[in-house]
Scaffold this motif. Structure first.
Motif, PDB file in Angstrom:
ATOM      1  N   THR A   7       0.850  -1.199   0.000  1.00  0.00           N
ATOM      2  CA  THR A   7       0.000   0.000   0.000  1.00  0.00           C
ATOM      3  C   THR A   7       0.881   1.242   0.000  1.00  0.00           C
ATOM      4  O   THR A   7       1.884   1.280   0.721  1.00  0.00           O
ATOM      5  N   ASP A  48       5.631   3.554  -2.626  1.00  0.00           N
ATOM      6  CA  ASP A  48       5.036   2.235  -2.873  1.00  0.00           C
ATOM      7  C   ASP A  48       6.100   1.388  -3.569  1.00  0.00           C
ATOM      8  O   ASP A  48       6.491   1.680  -4.710  1.00  0.00           O
ATOM      9  N   ARG A  58      -4.556  11.662   0.139  1.00  0.00           N
ATOM     10  CA  ARG A  58      -4.636  10.248  -0.215  1.00  0.00           C
ATOM     11  C   ARG A  58      -3.670   9.956  -1.370  1.00  0.00           C
ATOM     12  O   ARG A  58      -3.572  10.737  -2.314  1.00  0.00           O
ATOM     13  N   SER A 113      -2.861   6.816  -4.068  1.00  0.00           N
ATOM     14  CA  SER A 113      -3.435   5.565  -4.566  1.00  0.00           C
ATOM     15  C   SER A 113      -2.530   4.939  -5.614  1.00  0.00           C
ATOM     16  O   SER A 113      -1.878   5.643  -6.401  1.00  0.00           O
ATOM     17  N   ASP A 114      -2.502   3.602  -5.645  1.00  0.00           N
ATOM     18  CA  ASP A 114      -1.774   2.916  -6.709  1.00  0.00           C
ATOM     19  C   ASP A 114      -2.754   2.483  -7.787  1.00  0.00           C
ATOM     20  O   ASP A 114      -3.949   2.758  -7.707  1.00  0.00           O
ATOM     21  N   ALA A 133      -7.416  -1.102  -6.241  1.00  0.00           N
ATOM     22  CA  ALA A 133      -6.369  -0.145  -5.875  1.00  0.00           C
ATOM     23  C   ALA A 133      -6.199  -0.091  -4.363  1.00  0.00           C
ATOM     24  O   ALA A 133      -7.147  -0.287  -3.593  1.00  0.00           O
ATOM     25  N   ARG A 134      -4.965   0.148  -3.947  1.00  0.00           N
ATOM     26  CA  ARG A 134      -4.673   0.353  -2.526  1.00  0.00           C
ATOM     27  C   ARG A 134      -4.419   1.844  -2.283  1.00  0.00           C
ATOM     28  O   ARG A 134      -3.830   2.514  -3.135  1.00  0.00           O
ATOM     29  N   THR A 135      -4.855   2.305  -1.103  1.00  0.00           N
ATOM     30  CA  THR A 135      -4.752   3.741  -0.794  1.00  0.00           C
ATOM     31  C   THR A 135      -4.136   3.959   0.578  1.00  0.00           C
ATOM     32  O   THR A 135      -4.535   3.310   1.559  1.00  0.00           O
ATOM     33  N   THR A 164      -3.028   7.138   3.447  1.00  0.00           N
ATOM     34  CA  THR A 164      -3.455   8.498   3.785  1.00  0.00           C
ATOM     35  C   THR A 164      -2.494   9.154   4.777  1.00  0.00           C
ATOM     36  O   THR A 164      -1.786   8.483   5.526  1.00  0.00           O
TER      37      THR A 164
END
Length: 223
Positions: A10, A39, A93, A95-96, A101-103, A105
């Motif tokens: 993530t 990431d 945030r 995101s990938d 998708a993983r996020t 924060t």
């Protein structure tokens, strides 16, 4: 043997909470760098985008560097006012591009620093009071009050007599911190029926306001 990547990481920020300080007179359009997310995945599974939520005063700008990396920046979209809001809470945030998708924060707390953008203001333009001539020496005849919503020394109000006759200056005393006007010597209706004072309230940044004080002396049967 070729190992293919899966989206098992993530995006993450080095710090989960970020605090920024901005003066309330910061010009809209000003930019402030934000920390980048990391990431370790590759390709589409790596970091793809940033998003910001939480407050109309701020927007997000993402700049592309010559190295191909993206760098998020916080943009001041609307003028700040510490008297309206001393803190702003935002959520950044990252995101990938995985499926799903993983996020990750990071919370951003913007502390608004005070500027001396407010002058003291008296509660009344004219203060009037009637006192008998036999009122005791040392008595508080009235209090003037000015307020200043600024913080720290910018909001500290001191009172002074801006204009006073020499005779009245020996009779009345204005306390600089409280705004109380006290009697320093006995009044005599036969010597003076009324007095007019001009008082000033000034904050630590030099801004001020003025008000008039009318003191009427009423007669008692002392002769």
């Amino acid at each position: 043997v070729e190992i293919t990547d899966i989206n098992d990481n993530t995006p993450s920020f080095r710090e989960a909470e970020i605090e920024l300080k901005m003066s309330e007179v910061t010009a809209p359009g000003s930019r402030f760098p934000l920390p980048e997310a990391h990431d370790p995945d590759v390709g589409a599974n790596s970091l793809q985008s940033y998003a910001l939520s939480g407050d109309e005063h701020f927007s997000l700008s993402v700049q592309a560097g010559v190295d191909g990396e993206t760098y998020p920046e916080l943009v001041l979209a609307k003028a700040l006012d510490r008297e309206e809001a001393a803190f702003h809470e935002l959520l950044l945030r990252a995101s990938d591009g995985g499926e799903p998708a993983r996020t990750g924060t990071a919370r951003i707390r913007v502390a608004v620093l005070d500027a001396n953008d407010n002058a003291p203001a008296f509660s009344q333009a004219v203060y009037t009071v009637r006192v008998p001539e036999d009122v005791a020496v040392g008595s508080t005849l009235l209090s003037v009050t000015a307020t200043d919503p600024d913080d720290g020394t910018n909001g500290e109000v001191k009172y002074s007599l801006n204009k006073i006759a020499q005779k009245a200056s020996k009779i009345f005393h204005l306390e600089p911190d409280s705004g109380k006007i006290r009697l320093m010597r006995n009044l005599d209706f036969e010597e003076g029926e009324s007095y007019e004072l001009l008082v000033q309230a000034q904050d630590g940044g030099g801004l001020s306001d003025k008000a008039k004080v009318m003191i009427s002396v009423t007669d008692v049967n002392d002769n």
